[in-house]
Design a protein around this motif. Structure first.
Motif, PDB file in Angstrom:
ATOM      1  N   ARG A  85     -10.312  44.962  -1.191  1.00 12.80           N
ATOM      2  CA  ARG A  85     -10.269  45.932  -2.286  1.00 12.80           C
ATOM      3  C   ARG A  85     -10.195  45.212  -3.619  1.00 12.80           C
ATOM      4  O   ARG A  85      -9.366  44.326  -3.830  1.00 12.80           O
ATOM      5  N   LEU A 110     -16.463  53.029  -2.100  1.00  8.61           N
ATOM      6  CA  LEU A 110     -15.216  53.551  -1.557  1.00  8.61           C
ATOM      7  C   LEU A 110     -15.547  54.807  -0.756  1.00  8.61           C
ATOM      8  O   LEU A 110     -16.513  55.512  -1.077  1.00  8.61           O
ATOM      9  N   ALA A 166     -11.621  50.797  -9.191  1.00 11.16           N
ATOM     10  CA  ALA A 166     -11.523  50.185  -7.868  1.00 11.16           C
ATOM     11  C   ALA A 166     -12.894  50.175  -7.208  1.00 11.16           C
ATOM     12  O   ALA A 166     -13.749  51.022  -7.474  1.00 11.16           O
ATOM     13  N   ASP A 192     -14.666  48.430  -3.251  1.00 16.21           N
ATOM     14  CA  ASP A 192     -14.420  47.648  -2.041  1.00 16.21           C
ATOM     15  C   ASP A 192     -15.515  46.617  -1.849  1.00 16.21           C
ATOM     16  O   ASP A 192     -16.676  46.843  -2.210  1.00 16.21           O
TER      17      ASP A 192
END
Length: 113
Positions: A53, A93, A7, A9
């Motif tokens: 995201r 993040l 992940a 952002d």
């Protein structure tokens, strides 16, 4: 084959998000970048977006080594140029280490297990 889920952002700016999506649209990623991905043993990669995201899924073969990929990327001027450009759009993040964009996600459920 092994799967990694990561992940990251994006900056919460609709204009920047659209630019980022454009860089990743079919045929727009720099060929040197896709070559560096594939030569590292990454067989498939998908990036998904919700809000700001990003979620990346990588399928890798037995030759993939994250440390070796990082070392090769650090020595590749075109990859470094791409990474610097992408920092215009990406942000860490909140719980990521300083300078780390893509953070591995923890799998907490798998159907059938």
């Amino acid at each position: 084959m092994k799967r990694y889920c990561m992940a990251c952002d994006l900056k919460d700016d609709p204009k920047l998000i659209e630019e980022y999506k454009s860089y990743h649209a079919k045929g727009n990623a720099w060929p040197e970048i896709t070559k560096s991905i594939q030569s590292a043993g990454i067989v498939d990669m998908e990036i998904y977006l919700i809000g700001n995201r990003l979620f990346m899924i990588m399928e890798v073969d037995e030759s993939y080594d994250a440390a070796a990929k990082a070392k090769a990327d650090a020595a590749n001027p075109k990859v470094q140029e791409w990474e610097e450009l992408m920092w215009k759009y990406q942000q860490e993040l909140p719980w990521a280490d300083k300078g780390v964009k893509w953070v591995p996600m923890e799998r907490i459920f798998k159907l059938g297990e």
